[in-house]
Scaffold this active site. Structure first.
Site, PDB file in Angstrom:
ATOM      1  N   GLY A 212       2.460  54.077  45.375  1.00  0.00           N
ATOM      2  CA  GLY A 212       1.895  52.750  45.201  1.00  0.00           C
ATOM      3  C   GLY A 212       0.392  52.797  44.986  1.00  0.00           C
ATOM      4  N   SER A 213      -0.287  51.805  45.490  1.00  0.00           N
ATOM      5  CA  SER A 213      -1.712  51.646  45.203  1.00  0.00           C
ATOM      6  C   SER A 213      -2.594  52.720  45.827  1.00  0.00           C
ATOM      7  CB  SER A 213      -2.183  50.263  45.657  1.00  0.00           C
ATOM      8  OG  SER A 213      -1.587  49.254  44.858  1.00  0.00           O
ATOM      9  N   ALA A 214      -2.063  53.495  46.778  1.00  0.00           N
ATOM     10  CA  ALA A 214      -2.851  54.612  47.303  1.00  0.00           C
ATOM     11  C   ALA A 214      -3.173  55.607  46.193  1.00  0.00           C
ATOM     12  CB  ALA A 214      -2.087  55.303  48.435  1.00  0.00           C
TER      13      ALA A 214
ATOM     14  N   ASP B 108      -0.576  44.128  48.537  1.00  0.00           N
ATOM     15  CA  ASP B 108      -1.153  45.434  48.838  1.00  0.00           C
ATOM     16  C   ASP B 108      -1.681  45.501  50.265  1.00  0.00           C
ATOM     17  OD1 ASP B 108      -2.074  45.820  45.528  1.00  0.00           O
ATOM     18  OD2 ASP B 108      -1.163  47.437  46.679  1.00  0.00           O
TER      19      ASP B 108
END
Length: 485
Positions: A215-217, A464
Site C-alpha cells: 500500500g502507501s508505505a 490511509d
C-alpha cells in the site's frame, strides 16, 4: 613345511588387508549414505543423546533441553515459546527443524566442524561436541513490545538497527508454542494437526515468510525513484498531476482519500498520502527507473537470508502504464514482507545506505569460546544521499503534521509513513494497515531503529490514516524501547 606356513601366512595377510580395505570403504566412502539410510536408527539416537545448545536473547537462553530417559533422550524446550517462535522456529524429533533451529542446526547439535578441537576431528572420530550457542541480535524488550502491541491480531513487526543491519525485533501474530512439537507420540502429532489446520496460520512466520501488498508505505520507494531520476527536482513545488487522476489507457479514476491532492507537491503527497500524485510520478519515472530503485531496496531478491530464508518481495518486471501506476502506490502485484519494508525505512534513516539485515550476532562453543561473529556488510546504496535527506524530512513532517502523528515520541526525531493496502475481490476484504518508521534520540548522531508494522485484520476504513491508527502505536512502542524509554 616352511614354504606352506609362509603361504598360509600370506593368505591370512591378504584376508586382513581385504578386511582393512573394506572397513576403510565403509567408514570413509559409504559412511554418509549409511548415516542417511532410513533404517539406521543410530544417527537419530545419537542426534538426541546430548542436550541441544541454547539460542540466546540478551545473553539469556530462550531454549533448553529436557531429559526424557527415552531412546531419543533430549527434547527441545522453549522459554516464552510463542514470543520467540518467529526467531527460533522449532526443533522437533518428529517434524525436523525450522528458522534458526534449522539454519544453525549443525552448531546447536554439536556437529559443526568449527566446534571440534582439531581439523577433521568429526570426520575421523564420527563424534560430536557439546551443542554450541547462538546469540541473536534480538532485544527482548522490543520483542515484547511488538508482541503485546499486536495482542493476538494477525500481523507482524520487524525492527532493524539502520547503521548495522542488526534485527532487533521479529514478531508474528498469532503465534504458537514450538515446545508442543518437540518430541514424539500422539500429543505431538495432535498438536501438529491442530496448528497446521488452524485458519489463523499461527505457524506462518509473517515477518519474513509472508508478503503483503504494501500500500502507501511503498510510496517512499516511489519518491526515491522519482527524485533520483530527476522526475521531481523541487519537493515543495506543485506538480502538474491533476485530480481526478485517470489510470493511463483506461477510464478508471484513481481515488484519493486525502484532500488537496490536485497538483500537489511531492512533500504534500507524502505527508497526506496522495494516490494521484504518487501514481503519476511512478509512471513518469518509468518502469526501468522504478524497477531499478525497488531492486536496490531488496525487492525481487530470492536469496536473502538472515540466516533463515526470507520470502522474496515482488515488484513486476513487465507492466503497462496503468499497472505501473497502481504498483507505484503499493498495489497491483507489488508485495513485500514486513522485513523488506523495515529495510526501506532503514535505508532512508541511514542516508540511503542499506545494511544487510542479520539475526545472529555470534555463535559460541558450549564453554563460551567464540566460534564466529557476523560482520556488518552493506547491501547496497539505494538512493542518492541528498534524496535520502529529503525523504527523511518528508517522513518527519508526516509524523509532526500528517497522517502519522500517533508515532510521535517526545524528545526524539521520528519519521514515518502510513499505508493501507486494499485486497480481496473488488477490494472487499478489510485493508491491511501498514506503518513504517525510524527513530533517533535527540542527543544521538545516528538513528536507533527502523520498524515496519502490518496488521492484517485491522478494523479500519479505507483511508490511509488507518495505518496511523492501527499500526503506528505498535511501532511507537517498539521505537520507545529502542530509545531506552
Amino acid at each position: 613345511m616352511t614354504r606352506y606356513i609362509r603361504r598360509i601366512a600370506a593368505f591370512f595377510l591378504l584376508l586382513l588387508a581385504a578386511l582393512l580395505v573394506n572397513s576403510a570403504r565403509i567408514q570413509l566412502v559409504e559412511a554418509d549414505s549409511l548415516d542417511r539410510n532410513p533404517a539406521n536408527r543410530r544417527a537419530t539416537v545419537a542426534r538426541y543423546a546430548e542436550p541441544r545448545g541454547p539460542i540466546l536473547v540478551d545473553g539469556k537462553a530462550v531454549t533448553g533441553s529436557r531429559d526424557t530417559r527415552q531412546p531419543l533422550r533430549y527434547e527441545r524446550t522453549y522459554t516464552q515459546g510463542p514470543l520467540y517462535a518467529p526467531v527460533t522456529g522449532y526443533a522437533s524429533q518428529t517434524y525436523g527443524t525450522t528458522l534458526l533451529e534449522n539454519a544453525e542446526d549443525a552448531l546447536l547439535s554439536g556437529t559443526d566442524p568449527m566446534l571440534a578441537p582439531f581439523p577433521f576431528w568429526h570426520e575421523i572420530t564420527r563424534s560430536r561436541q557439546p551443542g554450541g550457542q547462538v546469540a541473536t541480535t534480538i532485544k527482548g524488550a522490543m520483542q515484547r513490545a511488538a508482541y503485546d502491541g499486536l495482542a493476538g491480531r494477525r500481523g507482524a513487526v520487524a525492527a532493524i538497527e539502520p547503521f548495522s543491519g542488526r534485527i532487533l525485533a521479529l514478531v508474528s501474530s498469532p503465534s504458537y508454542d514450538p515446545g508442543l512439537l518437540s518430541g514424539t507420540g500422539t500429543a505431538v502429532t495432535d498438536a501438529w494437526t491442530r496448528l497446521t489446520g488452524d485458519s489463523a496460520q499461527p505457524m506462518l512466520d509473517r515477518a519474513i515468510r509472508q508478503t503483503y501488498p504494501p500500500g502507501s508505505a511503498f510510496k517512499i520507494v516511489t519518491a526515491a525513484a522519482a527524485l533520483d531520476a530527476g522526475t521531481v527536482t523541487d519537493v515543495a513545488a506543485p506538480t502538474d498531476i491533476e485530480e481526478p487522476y485517470v489510470l493511463p489507457g483506461t477510464a478508471t479514476v484513481l481515488p484519493n482519500e486525502a484532500e488537496g491532492c490536485d497538483r500537489a507537491s511531492l512533500e504534500y503527497a507524502i505527508r497526506w498520502s496522495c494516490n494521484s500524485v504518487m501514481a503519476g510520478l511512478g509512471v513518469r519515472t518509468g518502469l526501468t527507473g522504478m524497477l531499478d530503485t525497488a531492486r536496490k531496496f531488496g525487492f525481487n531478491d530470492s536469496g536473502l537470508r538472515i540466516p533463515s530464508g526470507v520470502a522474496a518481495s515482488h515488484f513486476d518486471t513487465e507492466m503497462s502504464d496503468d499497472q505501473l501506476a497502481l504498483s507505484s502506490i503499493g498495489q497491483f502485484d507489488t508485495r513485500a514482507t514486513p522485513l523488506q519494508m523495515a529495510m526501506v525505512a532503514a535505508a532512508v534513516a541511514n542516508g540511503g545506505e542499506l545494511k544487510y539485515p542479520y539475526l545472529v550476532d555470534r555463535t559460541l562453543a558450549a564453554d563460551g569460546r567464540v566460534v564466529s561473529r557476523t560482520g556488518q556488510r552493506t547491501y547496497g546504496r539505494t538512493m542518492n544521499p541528498l534524496t535520502a535527506n529529503r525523504l527523511r524530512r518528508m517522513m518527519i513532517d508526516t509524523v509532526e503534521d500528517g497522517t502519522a502523528t500517533n508515532a510521535a515520541i517526545d524528545g526524539a526525531t521520528v519519521g514515518g509513513k502510513t499505508g493501507t493496502a486494499q485486497h480481496g475481490v473488488g477490494n472487499s476484504g478489510l485493508p491491511y494497515a501498514w506503518f513504517i518508521a525510524w527513530a533517533q534520540a535527540g542527543n544521538s548522531g545516528r538513528p536507533a531503529v527502523a520498524v515496519a508494522v502490518v496488521v492484517e485484520d485491522a478494523a479500519a476504513d479505507r483511508a490511509d490514516i488507518s495505518g496511523g491508527g492501527d499500526a503506528a502505536p505498535i511501532a511507537r512502542a517498539v521505537m520507545e524501547k529502542a530509545l531506552g524509554r
